[in-house]
Design an enzyme around this catalytic site. Structure first.
Site, PDB file in Angstrom:
ATOM      1  N   SER A  83       0.830  -1.208   0.000  1.00 17.61           N
ATOM      2  CA  SER A  83       0.000   0.000   0.000  1.00 17.61           C
ATOM      3  C   SER A  83       0.866   1.261   0.000  1.00 17.61           C
ATOM      4  O   SER A  83       1.726   1.395  -0.855  1.00 17.61           O
ATOM      5  CB  SER A  83      -0.940  -0.056   1.208  1.00 17.61           C
ATOM      6  N   HIS A  95      -7.480  -5.477  -0.672  1.00 18.33           N
ATOM      7  CA  HIS A  95      -6.256  -4.688  -0.518  1.00 18.33           C
ATOM      8  C   HIS A  95      -5.508  -5.230   0.705  1.00 18.33           C
ATOM      9  O   HIS A  95      -5.725  -4.774   1.829  1.00 18.33           O
ATOM     10  CB  HIS A  95      -6.696  -3.233  -0.298  1.00 18.33           C
ATOM     11  N   TRP A 115      -9.826   0.636  -5.655  1.00 24.34           N
ATOM     12  CA  TRP A 115      -9.216   1.937  -5.309  1.00 24.34           C
ATOM     13  C   TRP A 115      -7.766   1.989  -5.801  1.00 24.34           C
ATOM     14  O   TRP A 115      -7.260   3.015  -6.230  1.00 24.34           O
ATOM     15  CB  TRP A 115      -9.303   2.105  -3.795  1.00 24.34           C
ATOM     16  N   LYS A 149       4.299   2.016  -2.377  1.00 23.35           N
ATOM     17  CA  LYS A 149       4.810   3.214  -3.061  1.00 23.35           C
ATOM     18  C   LYS A 149       6.224   3.503  -2.545  1.00 23.35           C
ATOM     19  O   LYS A 149       7.143   3.834  -3.300  1.00 23.35           O
ATOM     20  CB  LYS A 149       3.910   4.428  -2.760  1.00 23.35           C
TER      21      LYS A 149
HETATM   22  C1  GCU Z   1      -5.279   5.056   1.410  1.00 23.53           C
HETATM   23  C2  GCU Z   1      -4.642   5.737   0.225  1.00 23.53           C
HETATM   24  C3  GCU Z   1      -3.833   4.763  -0.633  1.00 23.53           C
HETATM   25  C4  GCU Z   1      -2.861   4.015   0.226  1.00 23.53           C
HETATM   26  C5  GCU Z   1      -3.582   3.371   1.391  1.00 23.53           C
HETATM   27  C6  GCU Z   1      -2.677   2.691   2.402  1.00 23.53           C
HETATM   28  O1  GCU Z   1      -6.256   4.170   0.983  1.00 23.53           O
HETATM   29  O2  GCU Z   1      -5.676   6.351  -0.504  1.00 23.53           O
HETATM   30  O3  GCU Z   1      -3.117   5.459  -1.637  1.00 23.53           O
HETATM   31  O4  GCU Z   1      -2.173   3.056  -0.542  1.00 23.53           O
HETATM   32  O5  GCU Z   1      -4.270   4.386   2.117  1.00 23.53           O
HETATM   33  O6  GCU Z   1      -1.516   2.979   2.519  1.00 23.53           O
HETATM   34  O7  GCU Z   1      -3.208   1.873   3.131  1.00 23.53           O
END
Ligand code: GCU
Length: 425
Positions: free
Chosen positions: A262, A403, A353, A266
């Site tokens: 998540s 997710h 998402w 990144k």
């Molecule tokens: C939110 C955010 C995502 C991210 C996620 C996480 O949903 O919008 O971009 O990846 O948090 O880190 O759990």
């Protein structure tokens, strides 16, 4: 994978979008319909700033790659300093008989400045007993190391509470609470080490970027490096951990695989892009500003990130809200910065998402860069069947589910590592 508090925070963060849409306010509704993604033109990573075309690996490495890295520093994640030469590492606990005699356990305190009040990170490292230095998965995680395994010897340190922005000892710590995410025993049995670090040790992830005051950016920003976001700070911390791993004789530091999920997916991509010492990267459900194409209007968008998570990013990133097509890069550029090293992108069928198809398309668009090195990216035209992992130099999988990191994902991560780092075990 995420704690309940963090998941609740995410829901709260998404709430304003939902409310605004219901109230008929001008906020755009999130698109989850592939037919409504719209047209976009992807920039070509192989065309240099002066218009010339990259046709070989040497030009990529000496000319185009540095240009793209600079675009990312300037516009997306910001510029981070080098990791400090003053760092100190204190291996304060070691057992050669951990995990039922299968592993060596070490707990290491990493002090980023080498001064008594310097920012500290707590690393937990398991390596297989005996044998050669092992390739190691370095796992960025959302919680204290005690949540990764029920091993009673793992130290419990104070943790950050994102509601109160305070640091305190966990009230009811549950050892091994997130053990299902990791498959430590299988990883060791297959000849890999596995290491854990809580990203909050680098800079606590507090609402509105309040963690800045307690993390490495506060300590290590120099004026010309202003503007690195929290993702930059977390990536910087990961490189600092690699500085330690490079000193550890049980670790094959030429084969450290960085893993993140998540926002930490990144982070893993950005750390791998900047620091070629990471031999491979696994980015799990990294989504927007990770491996998913930003120009696609599907799931989370640049607008959502600029609005809800500005502190993750460079200050300049704000100017791309509502102007995605003006981004000088897109996710395939970030992927291409990792070439020729192996990269595995894992996504989830219910993680709309995070835009799994956007990640697949980015991997395809980065493939010509891998091919400069004679490596195999994603040549498949169609999105692969669910749970069918492609294990090329760019690997890709979409698990059935949400997710998250699923136990079945780890089997694929291990297969991917075996495919690229053959070793005896
Ligand atoms: C939110 C955010 C995502 C991210 C996620 C996480 O949903 O919008 O971009 O990846 O948090 O880190 O759990």
């Amino acid at each position: 994978m995420r704690s309940k508090i963090e998941q609740a925070t995410d829901r709260i963060l998404h709430l304003p979008i939902v409310l605004a849409v219901f109230a008929g306010i001008s906020a755009r509704a999130t698109n989850f319909d592939e037919a409504k993604v719209g047209d976009y033109l992807l920039p070509n990573p192989l065309i240099c700033a002066d218009g010339s075309r990259v046709t070989n690996a040497a030009t990529w490495l000496t000319k185009r790659r540095p240009e793209i890295l600079e675009l990312y520093r300037e516009n997306i994640f910001g510029r981070s300093p080098d990791t400090g030469t003053n760092m100190t590492f204190n291996v304060w606990e070691m057992s050669t008989n951990a995990l039922n005699g299968t592993a060596v356990r070490k707990q290491i305190e990493i002090n980023f400045s080498g001064t008594p009040d310097g920012p500290l990170a707590h690393l937990l490292l398991y390596t297989p007993v005996g044998g050669n230095p092992a390739p190691v998965f370095l796992c960025l995680q959302f919680n204290g190391n005690y949540t990764a395994s029920d091993d009673p010897a793992i130290a419990i340190f104070p943790g950050w509470n994102s509601k109160t922005s305070t640091l305190s000892m966990p009230k009811n710590p549950v050892r091994g609470q997130f053990a299902h995410n990791w498959k430590i025993a299988d990883t060791i049995a297959r000849g890999y080490g596995i290491a854990f670090i809580d990203y909050n040790d680098f800079e606590p992830d507090l609402p509105h970027g309040a963690g800045f005051d307690f993390g490495v950016r506060k300590n290590f920003s120099r004026p010309n490096e202003a503007g690195w976001g929290a993702i930059g700070a977390w990536a910087w911390g990961a490189s600092g951990v690699l500085d330690y791993l490079a000193t550890d004789k049980q670790v094959d530091s030429q084969r450290v695989i960085l893993f993140g999920h998540s926002r930490l997916g990144k982070t893993a991509l950005w750390a791998g892009a900047q620091d070629p010492r990471f031999a491979a990267v696994i980015a799990n459900c990294s989504g927007e500003m990770g491996a998913a194409i930003s120009r696609r209007d599907y799931g989370e968008t640049v607008d959502d990130v600029t609005k809800h998570f500005p502190y993750w990013m460079a200050v300049n990133f704000q100017k791309y809200a509502h102007h995605w097509n003006e981004l000088p890069v897109d996710a395939h550029f970030l992927i291409s910065l990792i070439a020729p090293r192996p990269l595995f992108l894992n996504t989830g069928s219910e993680d709309r998402w995070g835009d799994p198809n956007g990640e697949f398309l980015a991997a395809r668009a980065a493939t010509p860069v891998y091919e400069l090195f004679g490596k195999i990216g994603i040549t498949e035209t169609n999105f692969p069947p669910l749970d069918h992992a492609l294990l090329h130099d760019i690997g890709f999988n979409c698990h059935t589910g949400k997710h998250d990191v699923l136990p079945s994902d780890w089997d694929k991560f291990l297969d991917f590592a075996d495919a690229h780092f053959p070793h005896k075990y």
